[in-house]
Design an enzyme around this catalytic site. Structure first.
Site, mmCIF file in Angstrom:
data_model
loop_
_atom_site.group_PDB
_atom_site.id
_atom_site.type_symbol
_atom_site.label_atom_id
_atom_site.label_comp_id
_atom_site.label_asym_id
_atom_site.label_seq_id
_atom_site.Cartn_x
_atom_site.Cartn_y
_atom_site.Cartn_z
ATOM 1 N N CYS A 2 -44.186 39.095 -31.195
ATOM 2 C CA CYS A 2 -43.647 38.697 -32.641
ATOM 3 C C CYS A 2 -42.512 38.216 -32.804
ATOM 4 O O CYS A 2 -41.649 38.981 -32.296
ATOM 5 C CB CYS A 2 -44.498 39.687 -33.535
ATOM 6 S SG CYS A 2 -46.035 40.099 -33.551
ATOM 7 N N ARG A 27 -41.079 33.809 -26.972
ATOM 8 C CA ARG A 27 -41.406 35.311 -27.034
ATOM 9 C C ARG A 27 -42.686 35.719 -26.887
ATOM 10 O O ARG A 27 -43.276 36.653 -26.570
ATOM 11 C CB ARG A 27 -41.243 35.993 -28.325
ATOM 12 C CG ARG A 27 -39.543 36.036 -28.467
ATOM 13 C CD ARG A 27 -39.151 36.354 -29.723
ATOM 14 N NE ARG A 27 -39.401 37.637 -29.906
ATOM 15 C CZ ARG A 27 -38.622 38.600 -29.697
ATOM 16 N NH1 ARG A 27 -37.338 38.470 -29.403
ATOM 17 N NH2 ARG A 27 -38.825 39.994 -29.743
ATOM 18 N N TRP A 73 -48.278 38.147 -32.241
ATOM 19 C CA TRP A 73 -48.957 38.226 -31.042
ATOM 20 C C TRP A 73 -50.196 39.530 -31.395
ATOM 21 O O TRP A 73 -49.763 40.494 -31.943
ATOM 22 C CB TRP A 73 -47.965 39.219 -30.182
ATOM 23 C CG TRP A 73 -48.702 39.682 -29.075
ATOM 24 C CD1 TRP A 73 -48.900 40.945 -28.738
ATOM 25 C CD2 TRP A 73 -48.476 39.048 -27.685
ATOM 26 N NE1 TRP A 73 -49.202 41.312 -27.645
ATOM 27 C CE2 TRP A 73 -49.073 40.195 -26.950
ATOM 28 C CE3 TRP A 73 -48.161 37.786 -27.204
ATOM 29 C CZ2 TRP A 73 -48.889 39.991 -25.375
ATOM 30 C CZ3 TRP A 73 -47.989 37.851 -25.546
ATOM 31 C CH2 TRP A 73 -48.778 38.760 -24.853
ATOM 32 N N ASN A 99 -43.144 42.933 -37.684
ATOM 33 C CA ASN A 99 -43.273 43.075 -35.999
ATOM 34 C C ASN A 99 -43.263 44.518 -35.774
ATOM 35 O O ASN A 99 -42.873 45.203 -36.589
ATOM 36 C CB ASN A 99 -42.040 42.416 -35.363
ATOM 37 C CG ASN A 99 -41.849 40.925 -35.168
ATOM 38 O OD1 ASN A 99 -42.681 40.391 -35.703
ATOM 39 N ND2 ASN A 99 -40.459 40.762 -34.905
ATOM 40 N N GLY A 100 -44.226 44.936 -34.956
ATOM 41 C CA GLY A 100 -44.439 46.402 -34.563
ATOM 42 C C GLY A 100 -45.693 46.678 -34.987
ATOM 43 O O GLY A 100 -46.373 45.977 -35.193
ATOM 44 N N GLU A 480 -40.816 42.324 -6.377
ATOM 45 C CA GLU A 480 -40.289 41.378 -7.522
ATOM 46 C C GLU A 480 -40.873 39.629 -6.987
ATOM 47 O O GLU A 480 -41.385 39.175 -7.983
ATOM 48 C CB GLU A 480 -38.980 41.184 -7.446
ATOM 49 C CG GLU A 480 -38.274 40.146 -8.021
ATOM 50 C CD GLU A 480 -38.842 39.866 -9.711
ATOM 51 O OE1 GLU A 480 -39.309 40.876 -10.227
ATOM 52 O OE2 GLU A 480 -38.425 38.921 -10.210
ATOM 53 N N LYS A 484 -43.230 37.646 -10.045
ATOM 54 C CA LYS A 484 -43.001 36.297 -10.278
ATOM 55 C C LYS A 484 -44.286 35.501 -10.039
ATOM 56 O O LYS A 484 -44.727 34.615 -10.976
ATOM 57 C CB LYS A 484 -41.732 35.875 -9.462
ATOM 58 C CG LYS A 484 -40.415 35.592 -9.946
ATOM 59 C CD LYS A 484 -39.862 35.728 -11.329
ATOM 60 C CE LYS A 484 -39.972 36.593 -12.154
ATOM 61 N NZ LYS A 484 -38.903 37.737 -12.299
ATOM 62 N N GLU A 487 -47.042 36.106 -12.286
ATOM 63 C CA GLU A 487 -46.893 35.888 -13.732
ATOM 64 C C GLU A 487 -46.959 34.188 -14.138
ATOM 65 O O GLU A 487 -47.414 33.854 -15.102
ATOM 66 C CB GLU A 487 -45.243 36.460 -13.985
ATOM 67 C CG GLU A 487 -45.104 37.642 -14.327
ATOM 68 C CD GLU A 487 -43.631 37.728 -14.756
ATOM 69 O OE1 GLU A 487 -43.391 38.314 -15.903
ATOM 70 O OE2 GLU A 487 -42.707 37.566 -13.974
ATOM 71 N N HIS A 503 -52.655 50.141 7.410
ATOM 72 C CA HIS A 503 -53.455 51.401 7.050
ATOM 73 C C HIS A 503 -54.106 50.934 5.883
ATOM 74 O O HIS A 503 -54.919 51.704 5.135
ATOM 75 C CB HIS A 503 -52.446 52.367 6.143
ATOM 76 C CG HIS A 503 -51.428 52.791 7.186
ATOM 77 N ND1 HIS A 503 -51.999 53.924 8.178
ATOM 78 C CD2 HIS A 503 -50.218 52.749 7.441
ATOM 79 C CE1 HIS A 503 -50.742 54.235 8.994
ATOM 80 N NE2 HIS A 503 -49.725 53.479 8.465
ATOM 81 N N LYS A 601 -41.769 37.451 -23.918
ATOM 82 C CA LYS A 601 -40.599 37.789 -23.538
ATOM 83 C C LYS A 601 -40.270 39.275 -23.715
ATOM 84 O O LYS A 601 -39.869 39.893 -22.707
ATOM 85 C CB LYS A 601 -39.560 36.613 -23.887
ATOM 86 C CG LYS A 601 -38.263 36.868 -23.567
ATOM 87 C CD LYS A 601 -38.056 36.486 -21.916
ATOM 88 C CE LYS A 601 -36.863 36.972 -21.298
ATOM 89 N NZ LYS A 601 -36.760 37.162 -19.886
HETATM 90 C C1 F6R Z 1 -40.978 39.652 -15.407
HETATM 91 C C2 F6R Z 1 -40.579 40.064 -16.597
HETATM 92 C C3 F6R Z 1 -40.708 41.422 -17.182
HETATM 93 C C4 F6R Z 1 -39.593 42.200 -17.636
HETATM 94 C C5 F6R Z 1 -40.302 43.498 -18.393
HETATM 95 C C6 F6R Z 1 -38.789 44.177 -18.807
HETATM 96 O O1 F6R Z 1 -40.094 38.346 -15.001
HETATM 97 O O2 F6R Z 1 -39.554 39.371 -17.232
HETATM 98 O O3 F6R Z 1 -41.457 42.179 -16.030
HETATM 99 O O4 F6R Z 1 -38.824 42.282 -16.616
HETATM 100 O O5 F6R Z 1 -41.016 43.337 -19.171
HETATM 101 O O6 F6R Z 1 -38.160 43.446 -19.841
HETATM 102 P P1 F6R Z 1 -36.852 43.715 -20.238
HETATM 103 O O7 F6R Z 1 -35.914 43.678 -19.062
HETATM 104 O O8 F6R Z 1 -36.180 43.033 -21.374
HETATM 105 O O9 F6R Z 1 -36.512 45.378 -20.452
#
Ligand code: F6R
Length: 606
Positions: A2, A27, A73, A99-100, A480, A484, A487, A503, A601
């Site tokens: 949000c 976001r 959200w 928010n929250g 990672e 990516k 995502e 395994h 985000k």
């Molecule tokens: C992946 C991604 C998320 C963040 C995670 C932590 O591309 O962006 O997995 O890494 O939500 O976010 P931060 O770093 O803001 O704590």
């Protein structure tokens, strides 16, 4: 998640609020709304969908010089017009964006219903509007304070009240809220991105604070409503860094920015004379640094995976036992907090609630926590005992790229400093510094191969399911890479240790399931090549990310070579091609790169 934006001043608020909401779109949200305070009281417009839908559907005469806006959200109740924020009281004299999460919303809703209040939405936020309206306090901050005294949970919020037409009241507890100072006009926002075009002079609220904001200034209060002094400061940020410019997406822009971002995090922190790093923000002297017996790294998602890379660096360079753990799980297992352990919280946003709560748990039990954080002044940065700012610049795309690179470099600096007060030789320190200095140009070399990598991505985009495999230093790289890929391409991508394939997962390898294998030139190359043969023998298509000159034993594969550096620094050069692979696969599949479905985000609710 949000987003909040608010305005009070001499201009019409609606266009400013809509622009702010557009800048918060990254976001993640599913509905949007505005409330304005004009000559005829409060008017609300809100709907499910995009900010564009809200803009198109605004009533003709929708005017007012004070207002609040929100992107929601969904948490309590589905994403629909009624549940969208702002929420109003029964008489429409109060409007709230929030928010929250209000933990005791169920009980409060029941109490309000028993008192005859007609609740129209499914949300927790609506109770706030009714509680503010019911308060008999004389001031708006008093009314908001009285409402907040009844709730349990987290909030960043903004309130309009028809009886106080010259002001907004905002409050914060666990969800960011800042006030932006303009020329005879004031802004509020949950994220600087929303207002950065208008002002970069901001004051951040602390948890438990309330503020009254008028066109000419603001007053901040503690929970007891006694004024507390808070001075707005001008932040050093280029508003253009919040625009994608010539790039088709923020993710692309942010990948391309990595060499420059890497230079920034290293600048002024390398001491070639003593082969060490200078990290003044750690707030630890050499004696305290030497006393550390263990390092525990906490982060979520990509920050957790880079934390695993960081743990390897600390073990290799400083020979201190180190590991990384998902911050989202940490406090639920009632962890033992040790006085001689250095806890490290790693976060781009500095607002991830799971990481923040882990930090608070450690500090409550007397542990020392440092932060590797990108956003200056964010909640995690402020909560920690010290830390390393990442200087990646604003990261807007949901998929983290440049922040991740700088997290890795931040860990390298930390490991170097920890190593040099222990047994790491000056020669090894200098070797690593030279490697770090070469790194930005080498990241650029990988980025320059974008066209070649884009072709490989096209083939991967056709698969429904993929493996990413690596060993030891290469395993977090594979994690990672898979993260990516799923995502933004929405393909099933699973990471495994290469050694674990036989395994179990090897059963799934077939012509339809490609594997992206991380095969650096290191002590495990031969074994990795053996695994490549096992995959090829089962007709599994292979993409191998490796170093120039590595002999892959004639295995049939597409290879992507990265430049050589010091072995400890391998992970980051191996990660960059995986970013490009995901990006181009998602582009090929026609996905919205910066706004992947179901993701936000900053994850500011548990
Ligand atoms: C992946 C991604 C998320 C963040 C995670 C932590 O591309 O962006 O997995 O890494 O939500 O976010 P931060 O770093 O803001 O704590």
């Amino acid at each position: 998640m949000c987003g909040i934006v608010g305005y009070v001043g001499a201009q019409q608020a609606a266009p400013l609020l809509l622009e702010g909401l557009t800048r918060l779109e990254h976001r993640g949200y599913d509905s949007a709304g505005l409330a304005l305070l004009g000559g005829t009281g409060i008017k609300v417009a809100k709907r499910a969908g995009r900010v564009r839908d809200l803009t198109e559907g605004l009533p003709k005469r929708f005017a007012g010089k004070a207002g609040i806006g929100h992107t929601r959200w969904a948490t309590h109740g589905p994403a629909n017009d009624v549940n969208a924020h702002p929420h109003a009281d029964a008489k429409g004299r109060v409007a709230v964006v929030h928010n929250g999460i209000i933990d005791n919303a169920g009980a409060l809703r029941q109490r309000l219903a028993d008192e005859g209040v007609d609740l129209v939405s499914d949300t927790d936020t609506e109770v706030l509007a009714h509680l503010v309206a019911a308060s008999e306090a004389d001031t708006l901050e008093g009314k908001v304070g009285a409402a907040l005294a009844q709730i349990e949970g987290t909030y960043g919020l903004a309130v309009l009240h028809a009886d106080f037409p010259d002001r907004l009241v905002v409050a914060r507890n666990g969800s960011p809220l800042l006030i932006g100072v303009g020329e005879r006009e004031m802004y509020v926002a949950s994220d600087l991105a929303a207002i950065v075009r208008h002002t970069t002079t901001v004051a951040h609220l602390d948890d438990g604070e309330i503020a009254t904001v008028t066109a000419t200034g603001f007053t901040t209060y503690g929970g007891d409503l006694r004024p507390v002094s808070r001075i707005a400061e001008t932040v050093d940020v280029d508003p253009a860094s919040y625009d994608a410019g010539e790039h088709d997406s923020f993710m692309h822009k942010e990948m391309v920015e990595q060499p420059a971002a890497a230079e920034r995090v290293l600048r002024g922190r390398l001491d070639d004379r003593f082969g060490t790093a200078h990290l003044g923000g750690l707030n630890m002297d050499a004696r305290e640094t030497r006393a550390i017996r263990r390092v525990k790294i906490l982060g979520c998602g990509s920050a957790y995976y880079v934390g695993q890379m960081g743990a390897s660096l600390v073990e290799e360079l400083a020979r201190i036992p180190a590991d990384a753990e998902a911050a989202s799980e940490f406090r639920y297992r009632d962890p033992v907090i040790e006085p001689d352990t250095l806890y490290v919280a790693v976060s781009q946003s500095g607002e991830t609630i799971d990481t923040l709560l882990a930090v608070q748990e450690i500090r409550r039990k007397g542990g020392r926590v440092i932060g590797l954080v990108n956003v200056v002044g964010s909640a995690i940065a402020r909560e920690c005992d010290g830390g390393i700012y990442l200087h990646a610049g604003p990261e807007v795309a949901v998929a983290s790229t440049k922040a991740l690179t700088n997290m890795f470099l931040g860990f390298t600096l930390l490991a170097l400093q920890l190593g040099r007060v222990r047994d790491l030789s000056i020669a090894d320190g200098k070797r690593l510094i030279a490697g770090l200095e070469r790194l930005p140009a080498q990241i650029q070399e990988v980025l320059d191969r974008e066209d070649e990598i884009a072709e490989v991505a096209e083939r991967l985009a056709a698969a429904d399911s993929l493996f990413f495999v690596g060993r030891v230093r290469g395993y977090p790289v594979a994690r990672e890479g898979a993260q990516k890929f799923k995502e933004i391409s929405y393909r099933h991508a699973e990471a495994y240790q290469t050694s674990e394939l036989k395994h179990g997962p090897l059963a799934l390898v077939s012509e339809e399931v490609p594997t992206v294998a991380i095969v650096p030139d290191d002590e495990l190359t031969e074994r990795n090549v053996g695994a490549l043969h096992e995959i090829a023998a089962r007709r599994g298509p292979l993409v191998v990310v490796t170093h120039e000159g590595v002999d892959l034993g004639g295995v049939e594969c597409v290879r992507i070579d990265v430049p050589r550096n010091e072995r400890e620094l391998d992970p980051i050069l191996l990660v960059v091609p995986l970013q490009l692979l995901s990006y181009h696969a998602a582009l090929r599949l026609g996905h919205d790169i910066d706004k992947p479905r179901n993701l936000a985000k900053s994850v500011t609710v548990e």
